[in-house]
Design an enzyme around this catalytic site. Structure first.
Site, PDB file in Angstrom:
ATOM      1  N   SER A   1       0.826  -1.204   0.000  1.00 65.40           N
ATOM      2  CA  SER A   1       0.000   0.000   0.000  1.00 65.40           C
ATOM      3  C   SER A   1       0.867   1.264   0.000  1.00 65.40           C
ATOM      4  O   SER A   1       1.665   1.467  -0.904  1.00 65.40           O
ATOM      5  CB  SER A   1      -0.976  -0.049   1.179  1.00 65.40           C
ATOM      6  OG  SER A   1      -1.999   0.898   1.050  1.00 65.40           O
TER       7      SER A   1
ATOM      8  N   ASP B   1     -10.408  -4.464  -5.568  1.00 68.04           N
ATOM      9  CA  ASP B   1      -9.778  -3.702  -4.482  1.00 68.04           C
ATOM     10  C   ASP B   1     -10.342  -2.288  -4.500  1.00 68.04           C
ATOM     11  O   ASP B   1     -10.047  -1.505  -5.391  1.00 68.04           O
ATOM     12  CB  ASP B   1      -8.256  -3.672  -4.685  1.00 68.04           C
ATOM     13  CG  ASP B   1      -7.514  -2.919  -3.583  1.00 68.04           C
ATOM     14  OD1 ASP B   1      -8.169  -2.299  -2.728  1.00 68.04           O
ATOM     15  OD2 ASP B   1      -6.272  -2.960  -3.590  1.00 68.04           O
TER      16      ASP B   1
ATOM     17  N   HIS C   1      -7.669  -5.336  -0.147  1.00 71.75           N
ATOM     18  CA  HIS C   1      -6.448  -4.536  -0.262  1.00 71.75           C
ATOM     19  C   HIS C   1      -5.251  -5.164   0.444  1.00 71.75           C
ATOM     20  O   HIS C   1      -4.159  -4.618   0.377  1.00 71.75           O
ATOM     21  CB  HIS C   1      -6.721  -3.144   0.325  1.00 71.75           C
ATOM     22  CG  HIS C   1      -5.679  -2.119   0.009  1.00 71.75           C
ATOM     23  ND1 HIS C   1      -5.338  -1.749  -1.280  1.00 71.75           N
ATOM     24  CD2 HIS C   1      -4.880  -1.365   0.830  1.00 71.75           C
ATOM     25  CE1 HIS C   1      -4.393  -0.826  -1.250  1.00 71.75           C
ATOM     26  NE2 HIS C   1      -4.089  -0.583   0.015  1.00 71.75           N
TER      27      HIS C   1
END
Length: 259
Positions: free
Chosen positions: A82, A204, A232
């Protein structure tokens, strides 16, 4: 941790700490030498969170470079989830000699829609999320954790993520969130020459499929793999599939390790 000589450094995403790799790290340790760390303000990090230094992701990138130099393992494989994917990109652009490969799990260089670019959120969405976080951290965690995690058939994963979000110091929570969700690292992509694997999930809500294609087309040497996983955080919801994709991308390094 690990049996291999090729060093791999794992960097966790927003609101987590190095323990978030508990399902993926042991799998990678079968082939690599695995190193973990906590970003400032998370887990057992000794370095303090600096509201000025860490107002943007550049401060975190400088932290990452300091960690790489302190490890002194030679060029290493960086695996970032991320927001740490963007942190890794910034670090690799500044000091490419420190990195042999990049593996970016559900990355996004920009979360906000702009013109033809689809980031997944409007500017108003992001400001509303940041305002909620500042006013009610527990409420924000309860609302966001199930969305980020997905996989409603594994509710314990969303509950784990919610607890992690709630444990963050409020100053760190708001500061890191603003640095994360308002960042725009699209212009940095062409400067990253390190060979890169982009791992995205087929569904996602935080980093939609268009983001992966955008990054693949602008990074000089990138491969995009879409996992069957959803949500995610595939390193939690689908660690075996995630590890297999990483191992396949790094298979030539495993061979060079003589194993």
């Amino acid at each position: 941790m690990g049996r291999g000589r090729v060093p791999v450094l794992l960097a966790h995403g927003y609101g987590c700490d190095q323990s978030i790799w508990r399902l993926l790290a042991p799998r990678l340790a079968e082939d690599f030498s695995v190193f973990l760390f906590d970003h400032v303000g998370a887990g057992g990090a000794a370095a303090p969170f600096d509201p000025q230094r860490h107002a943007t992701l550049h401060g975190y990138a400088e932290d990452l470079l300091a960690i790489c130099r302190a490890l002194d393992q030679g060029p290493l494989v960086f695996i970032g989830h991320s927001v740490s994917a963007s942190i890794g990109l910034l670090a690799a652009a500044r000091a490419p000699a420190l990195f042999s490969r990049l593996v970016l799990i559900t990355p996004s260089p920009r979360y906000i829609d702009e013109g033809d670019y689809v980031g997944g959120f409007s500017a108003e969405d992001i400001e509303a999320l940041l305002a909620l976080l500042q006013a009610d951290q527990q409420g924000w965690a309860a609302a966001m954790a199930p969305t980020i995690m997905g996989n409603p058939d594994q509710p314990e994963l969303a509950a784990e993520l919610e607890q992690r979000f709630c444990r963050l110091d409020p100053t760190v929570a708001v500061g890191f969130a603003r640095a994360t969700f308002t960042a725009d690292n699209r212009a940095d992509l062409p400067w990253v020459r390190t060979r890169t694997l982009l791992l995205q999930c087929q569904d996602d809500p935080i980093a939609p499929p268009a983001v992966g294609a955008y990054m693949r087309d602008r990074l000089p040497d990138a491969a995009l793999v879409t996992l069957a996983a959803t949500g995610h955080c595939p390193h939690l919801s689908a660690p075996a599939e995630t590890a297999a994709a990483i191992r396949h991308f790094l298979r030539d390094l495993i061979g060079s390790d003589g194993r």
